[in-house]
Design a protein around this motif. Structure first.
Motif, PDB file in Angstrom:
ATOM      1  N   ALA A  77     -39.639 -46.126 -32.845  1.00  0.00           N
ATOM      2  CA  ALA A  77     -40.958 -45.720 -33.331  1.00  0.00           C
ATOM      3  C   ALA A  77     -41.832 -45.384 -32.140  1.00  0.00           C
ATOM      4  N   ASP A  78     -42.738 -44.438 -32.350  1.00  0.00           N
ATOM      5  CA  ASP A  78     -43.710 -44.077 -31.313  1.00  0.00           C
ATOM      6  C   ASP A  78     -44.852 -45.080 -31.380  1.00  0.00           C
ATOM      7  N   LEU A  79     -44.922 -45.967 -30.378  1.00  0.00           N
ATOM      8  CA  LEU A  79     -45.929 -47.026 -30.377  1.00  0.00           C
ATOM      9  C   LEU A  79     -47.135 -46.686 -29.511  1.00  0.00           C
ATOM     10  N   SER A  80     -47.218 -45.434 -29.042  1.00  0.00           N
ATOM     11  CA  SER A  80     -48.387 -45.053 -28.247  1.00  0.00           C
ATOM     12  C   SER A  80     -49.651 -45.068 -29.110  1.00  0.00           C
ATOM     13  N   SER A  81     -49.468 -44.831 -30.378  1.00  0.00           N
ATOM     14  CA  SER A  81     -50.550 -45.021 -31.350  1.00  0.00           C
ATOM     15  C   SER A  81     -49.938 -45.723 -32.548  1.00  0.00           C
ATOM     16  N   ILE A  82     -50.683 -46.625 -33.138  1.00  0.00           N
ATOM     17  CA  ILE A  82     -50.156 -47.464 -34.210  1.00  0.00           C
ATOM     18  C   ILE A  82     -51.145 -47.448 -35.364  1.00  0.00           C
ATOM     19  N   THR A  83     -50.671 -47.685 -36.557  1.00  0.00           N
ATOM     20  CA  THR A  83     -51.497 -47.561 -37.756  1.00  0.00           C
ATOM     21  C   THR A  83     -51.769 -48.927 -38.376  1.00  0.00           C
ATOM     22  N   LEU A  84     -53.034 -49.181 -38.654  1.00  0.00           N
ATOM     23  CA  LEU A  84     -53.426 -50.393 -39.380  1.00  0.00           C
ATOM     24  C   LEU A  84     -53.584 -50.020 -40.849  1.00  0.00           C
ATOM     25  N   ARG A  85     -52.771 -50.616 -41.686  1.00  0.00           N
ATOM     26  CA  ARG A  85     -52.863 -50.363 -43.133  1.00  0.00           C
ATOM     27  C   ARG A  85     -53.724 -51.469 -43.725  1.00  0.00           C
ATOM     28  N   ALA A  86     -54.908 -51.109 -44.192  1.00  0.00           N
ATOM     29  CA  ALA A  86     -55.869 -52.077 -44.736  1.00  0.00           C
ATOM     30  C   ALA A  86     -56.211 -51.697 -46.168  1.00  0.00           C
ATOM     31  N   TYR A  87     -57.010 -52.563 -46.808  1.00  0.00           N
ATOM     32  CA  TYR A  87     -57.329 -52.364 -48.223  1.00  0.00           C
ATOM     33  C   TYR A  87     -58.832 -52.529 -48.442  1.00  0.00           C
ATOM     34  N   LEU A  88     -59.377 -51.638 -49.300  1.00  0.00           N
ATOM     35  CA  LEU A  88     -60.797 -51.621 -49.614  1.00  0.00           C
ATOM     36  C   LEU A  88     -61.007 -51.948 -51.083  1.00  0.00           C
ATOM     37  N   SER A  89     -62.125 -52.566 -51.359  1.00  0.00           N
ATOM     38  CA  SER A  89     -62.519 -52.707 -52.764  1.00  0.00           C
ATOM     39  C   SER A  89     -63.197 -51.413 -53.199  1.00  0.00           C
ATOM     40  N   GLY A  90     -63.321 -51.221 -54.493  1.00  0.00           N
ATOM     41  CA  GLY A  90     -63.924 -49.995 -54.999  1.00  0.00           C
ATOM     42  C   GLY A  90     -65.352 -49.796 -54.519  1.00  0.00           C
ATOM     43  N   SER A  91     -66.097 -50.882 -54.341  1.00  0.00           N
ATOM     44  CA  SER A  91     -67.488 -50.762 -53.905  1.00  0.00           C
ATOM     45  C   SER A  91     -67.605 -50.318 -52.457  1.00  0.00           C
ATOM     46  N   GLN A  92     -66.510 -50.400 -51.684  1.00  0.00           N
ATOM     47  CA  GLN A  92     -66.555 -50.015 -50.279  1.00  0.00           C
ATOM     48  C   GLN A  92     -66.188 -48.556 -50.043  1.00  0.00           C
ATOM     49  N   LEU A  93     -65.720 -47.876 -51.061  1.00  0.00           N
ATOM     50  CA  LEU A  93     -65.270 -46.497 -50.874  1.00  0.00           C
ATOM     51  C   LEU A  93     -66.391 -45.588 -50.379  1.00  0.00           C
ATOM     52  N   SER A  94     -67.612 -45.883 -50.791  1.00  0.00           N
ATOM     53  CA  SER A  94     -68.733 -45.049 -50.368  1.00  0.00           C
ATOM     54  C   SER A  94     -69.075 -45.245 -48.894  1.00  0.00           C
ATOM     55  N   GLU A  95     -68.519 -46.258 -48.250  1.00  0.00           N
ATOM     56  CA  GLU A  95     -68.841 -46.554 -46.857  1.00  0.00           C
ATOM     57  C   GLU A  95     -67.875 -45.889 -45.875  1.00  0.00           C
TER      58      GLU A  95
END
Length: 316
Positions: free
Chosen positions: A219-237
């Motif tokens: 895998a290319d580790l020079s850049s890495i991805t954080l997979r996170a989760y939002l609640s519906g109320s945070q989508l506007s942010e």
């Protein structure tokens, strides 16, 4: 009472410390992993891959025995060379017919000369009409023979040409077969498809492999991805391309801070994963998002990370 102001100050400082460590979303780091598999069956004659090794794109890391393919290629090349021996040489047969034609044309010339001489004698009553008729008949027969000979020459050229073209037409498919074998021989060289770090090694030198069998994962580790989760109320942010603050544990009570960029936000809600906390823990449905973070070597796959949407400050 004189200690009350000091207690208030400590309470405020503790509150500020807690607020500083609050996060809006959290998740785990992941990377786009590539599993490199064998494309041929055979013995692995060399394999220099080691876990943790950094590879460059197209870097050769091993070979698979391709001796059988080399022999197949040589066999096909010999078949191509043998086609030349199957072709017929038209020159001897054509030369024979041309010599026959030359003799007939010479005979025709002699008869035509005799025809002219006999015609003069007939006019002088020195020869009979039958003699002239016989010569004319002989000329007619010889002219027909010459026509037949010329036709035989043309037929011979056409027939042998067709035969040779039929034989030589086999060369093109055989040449394509050579190109196919060359392609397979090229696949015997194991190379890295991307710039990346070897995460897992599945095979060793000397083992027998087969098409589709995994050899190593990177895998290319020079850049890495954080997979996170939002609640519906945070989508506007949040929005695509937005920069956020990413925090990972650094010791017991400290955080290491990175700058991340939101690259993807799911358009479908899903149930909150059991291992993920959100700002609103009461939310049953969340939206996945991906944050791309430049990796200085500190971040690892599976590491836990937190996100803050507020303005980014300097690294601590």
């Amino acid at each position: 009472m004189k200690y009350l102001p000091l207690a208030v100050v400590l309470l405020v400082l503790a509150s500020c410390s807690r607020n500083e460590n609050q996060f809006d979303a959290s998740g785990n780091f992941e990377a786009d992993e590539v599993i490199v598999s064998s494309e041929l069956a055979g013995k692995i004659t060399s394999f220099t891959v080691e876990e943790g090794q950094v590879l460059k794109k197209a870097q050769q890391v091993g070979t698979i025995d391709a001796a059988n393919l080399v022999l197949q290629k040589e066999q096909v090349q010999e078949s191509i060379r043998a086609l030349g021996e199957k072709t017929a040489d038209v020159n001897p047969q054509i030369a024979l017919l041309q010599n026959q034609l030359a003799v007939q044309q010479s005979q025709l010339g002699n008869l035509q000369h005799e025809q002219k001489r006999t015609g003069n004698l007939v006019k002088q009553d020195a020869a009979t009409g039958k003699q002239l008729d016989d010569i004319n008949a002989a000329i007619d027969v010889l002219q027909k023979q010459i026509a037949v000979t010329r036709q035989q020459i043309n037929v011979q050229k056409s027939s042998i040409g067709t035969q040779n073209r039929s034989v030589l037409s086999e060369a093109a498919p055989l040449q394509k077969r050579v190109e196919q074998i060359d392609d397979q021989i090229g696949r015997a060289l194991l190379t890295s498809p991307i710039n990346g770090t070897v995460i897992t090694k599945y095979a060793e030198e000397g083992e027998i492999t087969s098409p589709g069998k995994a050899l190593y994962k990177l895998a290319d580790l020079s850049s890495i991805t954080l997979r996170a989760y939002l609640s519906g109320s945070q989508l506007s942010e949040v929005k695509l391309g937005q920069q956020v603050k990413v925090l990972v544990d650094k010791g017991k009570d400290a955080y290491k801070e990175f700058t991340g960029t939101i690259t993807w936000i799911s358009d479908k809600a899903e149930f909150t994963p059991k291992t993920i906390q959100t700002k609103d823990e009461r939310a049953n449905l969340v939206y996945a998002m991906k944050v791309k973070v430049a990796n200085d070597g500190y971040l690892k796959i599976g590491m836990y990370g937190e996100i803050q949407f507020q303005p980014i400050t300097n690294n601590r």
